[in-house]
Design a protein around this motif. Structure first.
Motif, PDB file in Angstrom:
ATOM      1  N   LEU A   1      31.708 -23.537 -42.239  1.00 59.55           N
ATOM      2  CA  LEU A   1      31.001 -22.486 -41.505  1.00 59.55           C
ATOM      3  C   LEU A   1      30.552 -21.371 -42.435  1.00 59.55           C
ATOM      4  O   LEU A   1      29.447 -20.842 -42.306  1.00 59.55           O
ATOM      5  N   GLY A   2      31.427 -21.023 -43.386  1.00 57.79           N
ATOM      6  CA  GLY A   2      31.057 -19.995 -44.355  1.00 57.79           C
ATOM      7  C   GLY A   2      29.864 -20.403 -45.184  1.00 57.79           C
ATOM      8  O   GLY A   2      28.949 -19.619 -45.419  1.00 57.79           O
ATOM      9  N   ALA A   3      29.854 -21.652 -45.610  1.00 56.72           N
ATOM     10  CA  ALA A   3      28.710 -22.154 -46.382  1.00 56.72           C
ATOM     11  C   ALA A   3      27.446 -22.138 -45.552  1.00 56.72           C
ATOM     12  O   ALA A   3      26.356 -21.809 -46.039  1.00 56.72           O
ATOM     13  N   ALA A   4      27.586 -22.468 -44.262  1.00 57.69           N
ATOM     14  CA  ALA A   4      26.415 -22.466 -43.376  1.00 57.69           C
ATOM     15  C   ALA A   4      25.873 -21.061 -43.204  1.00 57.69           C
ATOM     16  O   ALA A   4      24.654 -20.841 -43.205  1.00 57.69           O
ATOM     17  N   VAL A   5      26.782 -20.066 -43.071  1.00 58.27           N
ATOM     18  CA  VAL A   5      26.345 -18.683 -42.905  1.00 58.27           C
ATOM     19  C   VAL A   5      25.591 -18.215 -44.144  1.00 58.27           C
ATOM     20  O   VAL A   5      24.543 -17.572 -44.067  1.00 58.27           O
ATOM     21  N   LEU A   6      26.130 -18.572 -45.358  1.00 54.40           N
ATOM     22  CA  LEU A   6      25.454 -18.191 -46.591  1.00 54.40           C
ATOM     23  C   LEU A   6      24.075 -18.819 -46.675  1.00 54.40           C
ATOM     24  O   LEU A   6      23.112 -18.200 -47.104  1.00 54.40           O
ATOM     25  N   ALA A   7      24.001 -20.102 -46.238  1.00 51.24           N
ATOM     26  CA  ALA A   7      22.709 -20.787 -46.297  1.00 51.24           C
ATOM     27  C   ALA A   7      21.704 -20.114 -45.377  1.00 51.24           C
ATOM     28  O   ALA A   7      20.545 -19.934 -45.717  1.00 51.24           O
ATOM     29  N   VAL A   8      22.151 -19.705 -44.162  1.00 53.36           N
ATOM     30  CA  VAL A   8      21.258 -19.031 -43.217  1.00 53.36           C
ATOM     31  C   VAL A   8      20.850 -17.667 -43.751  1.00 53.36           C
ATOM     32  O   VAL A   8      19.725 -17.218 -43.584  1.00 53.36           O
ATOM     33  N   ALA A   9      21.793 -16.985 -44.463  1.00 50.03           N
ATOM     34  CA  ALA A   9      21.528 -15.637 -44.945  1.00 50.03           C
ATOM     35  C   ALA A   9      20.525 -15.617 -46.097  1.00 50.03           C
ATOM     36  O   ALA A   9      19.893 -14.604 -46.338  1.00 50.03           O
ATOM     37  N   ALA A  10      20.397 -16.709 -46.822  1.00 52.69           N
ATOM     38  CA  ALA A  10      19.458 -16.738 -47.937  1.00 52.69           C
ATOM     39  C   ALA A  10      18.033 -16.594 -47.413  1.00 52.69           C
ATOM     40  O   ALA A  10      17.657 -17.232 -46.431  1.00 52.69           O
ATOM     41  N   PRO A  11      17.216 -15.739 -48.037  1.00 55.38           N
ATOM     42  CA  PRO A  11      15.855 -15.496 -47.525  1.00 55.38           C
ATOM     43  C   PRO A  11      14.964 -16.721 -47.650  1.00 55.38           C
ATOM     44  O   PRO A  11      15.060 -17.485 -48.608  1.00 55.38           O
ATOM     45  N   GLU A  12      14.098 -16.875 -46.669  1.00 56.35           N
ATOM     46  CA  GLU A  12      13.131 -17.967 -46.661  1.00 56.35           C
ATOM     47  C   GLU A  12      11.705 -17.464 -46.808  1.00 56.35           C
ATOM     48  O   GLU A  12      10.805 -18.223 -47.158  1.00 56.35           O
ATOM     49  N   ARG A  13      11.498 -16.153 -46.557  1.00 55.29           N
ATOM     50  CA  ARG A  13      10.159 -15.579 -46.625  1.00 55.29           C
ATOM     51  C   ARG A  13      10.271 -14.225 -47.343  1.00 55.29           C
ATOM     52  O   ARG A  13      10.790 -13.257 -46.784  1.00 55.29           O
ATOM     53  N   ILE A  14       9.799 -14.181 -48.578  1.00 54.25           N
ATOM     54  CA  ILE A  14       9.989 -13.001 -49.421  1.00 54.25           C
ATOM     55  C   ILE A  14       8.647 -12.319 -49.687  1.00 54.25           C
ATOM     56  O   ILE A  14       7.662 -12.970 -50.036  1.00 54.25           O
ATOM     57  N   ALA A  15       8.637 -10.998 -49.524  1.00 54.87           N
ATOM     58  CA  ALA A  15       7.495 -10.173 -49.928  1.00 54.87           C
ATOM     59  C   ALA A  15       7.918  -9.390 -51.166  1.00 54.87           C
ATOM     60  O   ALA A  15       8.920  -8.670 -51.135  1.00 54.87           O
ATOM     61  N   THR A  16       7.185  -9.544 -52.248  1.00 48.24           N
ATOM     62  CA  THR A  16       7.555  -8.876 -53.483  1.00 48.24           C
ATOM     63  C   THR A  16       6.461  -7.918 -53.948  1.00 48.24           C
ATOM     64  O   THR A  16       5.290  -8.299 -54.077  1.00 48.24           O
TER      65      THR A  16
END
Length: 267
Positions: free
Chosen positions: A11-26
């Motif tokens: 579950l912790g790994a899943a939360v980290l995966a969800v938390a990683a950004p998928e759409r970045i504005a730089t």
């Protein structure tokens, strides 16, 4: 108990995966280069026109930190916005107020780019080992005693607290200035610090090689305050053009290699 522990770990790994950004504005070309080097180019949905992305990359090129547009930014639906250290704090607050996650790059210092790489890597969910591997490209140990290099870029001189000091140090240089990050250029200061080498940098979209500058040498020869400098008489006056590699990000590793080549020329 072991089954519960395994479940919690998953579950912790899943939360980290969800938390990683998928759409970045730089809004930082240097940060964009770091994203690319971390293998996250496909996550970028909005960037500046200076960002080092191929022409075929689908990201919008309308991020402008000097004239930000919140409505335009929201249309890109970013889940992470990266802002340069020089951006207006009110713009960061507006983005946060609109529900956006914001990462502001570290305050300028000799090691700020290393901090930026760590911040971006952590935001992407990269491991400490992956972050360290990228940082190691900048953390070089010089083989030669440092010589005083004065970098003059768009009317400013790079001091020991500027981000350029890191690749300079790795190549066997140090700033000719005693303090400060960026100091307004003037001939009197140049004469006073007596640099061993001078590098004039011109901002352009493309990075160029470091080459001897006959034009700058002739110009300096006409200035009475500096025409007696040893570096001028030894023809240690160089020039280059700066693209995105020169901006604070992992692209500085390439600038460090150019500094190393220059250091070999001025032994």
């Amino acid at each position: 108990m072991r089954r519960w522990s395994a479940t919690l770990a998953l579950l912790g790994a899943a939360v980290l995966a969800v938390a990683a950004p998928e759409r970045i504005a730089t809004y930082s070309p240097g940060a964009t280069r770091t994203l690319v080097d971390f293998g996250a180019a496909d996550k970028i949905v909005a960037a500046t026109r200076w960002c080092p992305l191929p022409a075929t990359h689908p990201a919008a090129r309308d991020c402008d930190v000097f004239n930000p547009d919140l409505e335009r930014l929201l249309r890109a639906k970013p889940d992470l916005v990266i802002l340069p250290r020089t951006s207006n704090p009110l713009w960061a607050e507006r983005c946060r107020g609109a529900g956006l996650k914001v990462l502001v790059l570290a305050p300028e210092s000799e090691t700020c780019v290393l901090a930026d790489i760590r911040l971006i890597g952590e935001a992407l969910g990269r491991s400490p080992e992956q972050i360290q591997r990228l940082n190691q490209t900048l953390e070089r140990i010089p083989a030669l005693l440092p010589r005083k290099l004065l970098i003059i870029w768009d009317g400013m001189m790079a001091g020991p607290d500027s981000y350029l000091s890191l690749p300079m140090r790795g190549a066997g240089f140090k700033s000719a200035l005693k303090k400060g990050s960026w100091v307004k250029f003037d001939w009197e200061t140049l004469a006073h610090v007596e640099p061993d080498v001078i590098l004039w940098v011109e901002s352009t979209p493309l990075d160029g090689p470091i080459v001897f500058s006959a034009k700058r040498k002739d110009e300096m020869s006409q200035v009475s305050l500096v025409k007696g400098l040893k570096c001028l008489n030894a023809a240690l006056i160089f020039e280059t053009t700066s693209g995105s590699q020169w901006l604070p990000g992992s692209g500085l590793a390439q600038v460090g290699l150019k500094f190393s080549e220059l250091r070999e020329k001025v032994r």
